[in-house]
Every structure is written in C-alpha cells, then in structure tokens.
Design an enzyme around this catalytic site. Structure first.
Site, mmCIF file in Angstrom:
data_model
loop_
_atom_site.group_PDB
_atom_site.id
_atom_site.type_symbol
_atom_site.label_atom_id
_atom_site.label_comp_id
_atom_site.label_asym_id
_atom_site.label_seq_id
_atom_site.Cartn_x
_atom_site.Cartn_y
_atom_site.Cartn_z
ATOM 1 N N GLY A 53 84.875 -24.397 43.722
ATOM 2 C CA GLY A 53 83.500 -24.449 44.214
ATOM 3 C C GLY A 53 83.339 -24.651 45.710
ATOM 4 O O GLY A 53 82.365 -24.205 46.296
ATOM 5 N N ASP A 109 82.274 -29.337 47.149
ATOM 6 C CA ASP A 109 81.029 -28.597 46.950
ATOM 7 C C ASP A 109 79.897 -29.516 46.509
ATOM 8 O O ASP A 109 78.808 -29.513 47.061
ATOM 9 C CB ASP A 109 81.218 -27.455 45.937
ATOM 10 C CG ASP A 109 81.841 -27.922 44.622
ATOM 11 O OD1 ASP A 109 82.254 -29.103 44.511
ATOM 12 O OD2 ASP A 109 81.943 -27.098 43.692
ATOM 13 N N ASP A 112 78.885 -35.163 41.427
ATOM 14 C CA ASP A 112 77.973 -35.379 40.298
ATOM 15 C C ASP A 112 78.256 -36.758 39.694
ATOM 16 O O ASP A 112 77.662 -37.748 40.093
ATOM 17 C CB ASP A 112 78.205 -34.237 39.301
ATOM 18 C CG ASP A 112 77.325 -34.327 38.077
ATOM 19 O OD1 ASP A 112 76.317 -35.051 38.125
ATOM 20 O OD2 ASP A 112 77.640 -33.680 37.066
ATOM 21 N N LYS A 140 74.507 -35.343 43.720
ATOM 22 C CA LYS A 140 73.550 -35.715 42.654
ATOM 23 C C LYS A 140 73.669 -37.225 42.488
ATOM 24 O O LYS A 140 74.419 -37.710 41.657
ATOM 25 C CB LYS A 140 73.935 -35.041 41.339
ATOM 26 C CG LYS A 140 73.663 -33.570 41.261
ATOM 27 C CD LYS A 140 73.939 -33.106 39.826
ATOM 28 C CE LYS A 140 74.111 -31.616 39.756
ATOM 29 N NZ LYS A 140 74.637 -31.189 38.438
ATOM 30 N N PHE A 161 71.415 -28.560 36.988
ATOM 31 C CA PHE A 161 72.582 -27.698 37.168
ATOM 32 C C PHE A 161 72.251 -26.612 38.192
ATOM 33 O O PHE A 161 71.294 -25.856 38.025
ATOM 34 C CB PHE A 161 72.999 -27.069 35.834
ATOM 35 C CG PHE A 161 74.326 -26.381 35.915
ATOM 36 C CD1 PHE A 161 75.505 -27.117 35.936
ATOM 37 C CD2 PHE A 161 74.411 -25.000 36.001
ATOM 38 C CE1 PHE A 161 76.741 -26.495 36.031
ATOM 39 C CE2 PHE A 161 75.638 -24.360 36.094
ATOM 40 C CZ PHE A 161 76.812 -25.108 36.110
ATOM 41 N N VAL A 162 73.052 -26.534 39.248
ATOM 42 C CA VAL A 162 72.790 -25.567 40.317
ATOM 43 C C VAL A 162 73.914 -24.534 40.422
ATOM 44 O O VAL A 162 75.048 -24.801 40.030
ATOM 45 C CB VAL A 162 72.590 -26.259 41.687
ATOM 46 C CG1 VAL A 162 71.324 -27.098 41.693
ATOM 47 C CG2 VAL A 162 73.798 -27.123 42.055
ATOM 48 N N ASP A 168 79.449 -22.084 40.475
ATOM 49 C CA ASP A 168 79.398 -21.025 39.449
ATOM 50 C C ASP A 168 78.606 -21.416 38.213
ATOM 51 O O ASP A 168 78.297 -22.581 37.966
ATOM 52 C CB ASP A 168 80.823 -20.703 38.987
ATOM 53 C CG ASP A 168 81.403 -21.826 38.122
ATOM 54 O OD1 ASP A 168 81.342 -22.996 38.563
ATOM 55 O OD2 ASP A 168 81.873 -21.546 37.013
ATOM 56 N N ARG A 174 78.870 -17.366 42.096
ATOM 57 C CA ARG A 174 79.343 -18.112 43.271
ATOM 58 C C ARG A 174 78.937 -17.410 44.562
ATOM 59 O O ARG A 174 78.833 -18.027 45.614
ATOM 60 C CB ARG A 174 80.878 -18.208 43.256
ATOM 61 C CG ARG A 174 81.452 -19.047 42.139
ATOM 62 C CD ARG A 174 82.940 -19.239 42.357
ATOM 63 N NE ARG A 174 83.644 -19.703 41.176
ATOM 64 C CZ ARG A 174 83.761 -20.972 40.801
ATOM 65 N NH1 ARG A 174 83.189 -21.919 41.500
ATOM 66 N NH2 ARG A 174 84.430 -21.302 39.722
HETATM 67 P P1 5GP Z 1 82.046 -34.811 39.244
HETATM 68 O O1 5GP Z 1 83.521 -35.048 39.057
HETATM 69 O O2 5GP Z 1 81.473 -35.527 40.443
HETATM 70 O O3 5GP Z 1 81.269 -35.103 37.994
HETATM 71 O O4 5GP Z 1 81.822 -33.267 39.405
HETATM 72 C C1 5GP Z 1 82.317 -32.549 40.427
HETATM 73 C C2 5GP Z 1 82.527 -31.104 40.039
HETATM 74 O O5 5GP Z 1 81.727 -30.691 38.936
HETATM 75 C C3 5GP Z 1 82.128 -30.209 41.186
HETATM 76 O O6 5GP Z 1 83.180 -30.027 42.086
HETATM 77 C C4 5GP Z 1 81.685 -28.947 40.470
HETATM 78 O O7 5GP Z 1 82.796 -28.099 40.261
HETATM 79 C C5 5GP Z 1 81.147 -29.418 39.134
HETATM 80 N N1 5GP Z 1 79.668 -29.544 39.162
HETATM 81 C C6 5GP Z 1 78.947 -30.678 39.193
HETATM 82 N N2 5GP Z 1 77.630 -30.420 39.180
HETATM 83 C C7 5GP Z 1 77.514 -29.068 39.167
HETATM 84 C C8 5GP Z 1 76.382 -28.176 39.177
HETATM 85 O O8 5GP Z 1 75.201 -28.551 39.196
HETATM 86 N N3 5GP Z 1 76.678 -26.841 39.186
HETATM 87 C C9 5GP Z 1 77.941 -26.361 39.165
HETATM 88 N N4 5GP Z 1 78.103 -25.037 39.167
HETATM 89 N N5 5GP Z 1 79.031 -27.173 39.146
HETATM 90 C C10 5GP Z 1 78.808 -28.513 39.155
#
Ligand code: 5GP
Length: 183
Positions: A53, A109, A112, A140, A161-162, A168, A174
């Site tokens: 991402g 990227d 979350d 987020k 979700f974006v 993607d 992407r």
């Molecule tokens: P975390 O480990 O903080 O939960 O998530 C990080 C990863 O989850 C990001 O690098 C990304 O790949 C994916 N991700 C989290 N939120 C989104 C979203 O809203 N859209 C997309 N496409 N990927 C997300």
C-alpha cells in the site's frame, strides 16, 4: 452490456465517494516534505517503504524531501482480500539495508488498528538504529487496538474503508490518484 472496469465504476458512476482530492494530497505532501527535510538535515536517513500500500506515498514523499536519503522496502501482510484486519501481522519481504546506527523513517500508507506499526517498531528497534520514526499518509485514530506513536501524519480519517493512492480493494484500485471511500 459493455464490460467496465472497477476503476471506471469508481470514477464515473460515483459508486465511491471522494474523501481526499489530488490537490489536497499534493498540498500536504509539500508540507510533510518540508518538515521532514528540516528534521533530517545532515542525518542521511533511510526511508523504509511498507509494501504494497505504501508504494505511491513513498514515491511521492521522497521527491518532496530535499536532502540526501536512502530507500529500502519491507513487505508485510495486511488484510488479504478482507476489509477488516485479521489481527495477525506477518513479514513477507525483509529490508536489505544495514540499518544499525542509522536514522530510520518508516513510510506507511495507513494506520488502522496499529498492529502493523507495533510489529515494525519491535522489529526495527532490535536492529539498534540511531533513531526510529514513522510517517503515515492516513490515520484512522478511532480504531486503535494498541498504543503506538506516529511522528508525521498526512490526514486523519474516519473509520471507513478507503481505496486509491496505493490502497487496494481486492488488489485493484491502487492506481486511483485520490482517496475514495467505499460506501
Ligand atoms: P493496521 O495494522 O494498523 O490495522 O493496518 C494497517 C494496514 O491495513 C495498512 O497498511 C493497509 O494495508 C490495511 N488497511 C487499513 N485500513 C485500510 C483501508 O481503509 N483501506 C485499505 N485498502 N487498506 C487498509
């Protein structure tokens, strides 16, 4: 009926709502680049992009940082084809650079749950860098499951979700130039 790509549906059917325009992205890149340039002057940082991402943000942000720097990439598992986190992070490709004693800036990227950041922080601290900081294009904030610290944030966004700008949906979209929300 004529076949249409998911890309066309997003851009022309208004099925997805635009959240952050190309103009806003460009403006924020300039601000972040300026800040990173000032903070890392004479430090020859190594900027580590998180795949997949982060590839577009990485390519854009390095061109706004006006000092000598090196790049490397790490690939970690994210959601697979789902739209929520599995809660498990795995490394799929490691960096090649020797980072001990170096100033590391990790380029993400989106943050979350924070699980990926925590995983990367633990991994890189073990390599004893001179410093370790994180820049994430999106954050987020309301969805954090663990504590983490992000040093530079492009935009805080709601818990939706974006897609686009490197992010993607089932591996596609992407290449959209802006950030869209999937309704
Ligand atoms: P975390 O480990 O903080 O939960 O998530 C990080 C990863 O989850 C990001 O690098 C990304 O790949 C994916 N991700 C989290 N939120 C989104 C979203 O809203 N859209 C997309 N496409 N990927 C997300």
């Amino acid at each position: 009926m004529k076949h249409r790509s998911e890309f066309e549906k997003v851009v022309y059917d208004g099925k997805f709502r635009i959240l952050i325009s190309e103009e806003k992205i460009e403006k924020r890149l300039r601000e972040l680049g300026k800040q990173i340039t000032e903070d890392y002057r004479d430090k020859n940082p190594i900027m580590i992009g998180v795949l997949n991402g982060g590839f577009i943000f990485m390519a854009d942000i390095v061109r706004h940082v006006e000092i000598d720097l090196e790049v490397d990439f790490i690939k970690i598992s994210s959601y697979g084809n789902a739209t929520t986190s599995s809660g498990e992070v795995k490394m799929l490709k490691d960096i090649n650079a020797e980072v001990s004693g170096r100033h590391i800036l990790v380029v993400e990227d989106i943050v979350d749950t924070g699980l990926s950041i925590r995983f990367l922080e633990k991994k890189f601290l073990e390599l004893e860098p001179a410093s370790l900081k994180f820049v994430s294009f999106l954050l987020k904030k309301d969805n954090a499951r663990v504590e983490y610290n992000i040093d530079y944030v492009g935009f805080e966004i709601p818990n939706e979700f974006v897609v686009g700008y490197g992010l993607d949906h089932k591996q596609i979209l992407r290449n959209l130039p802006a950030i869209y929300v999937m309704d």
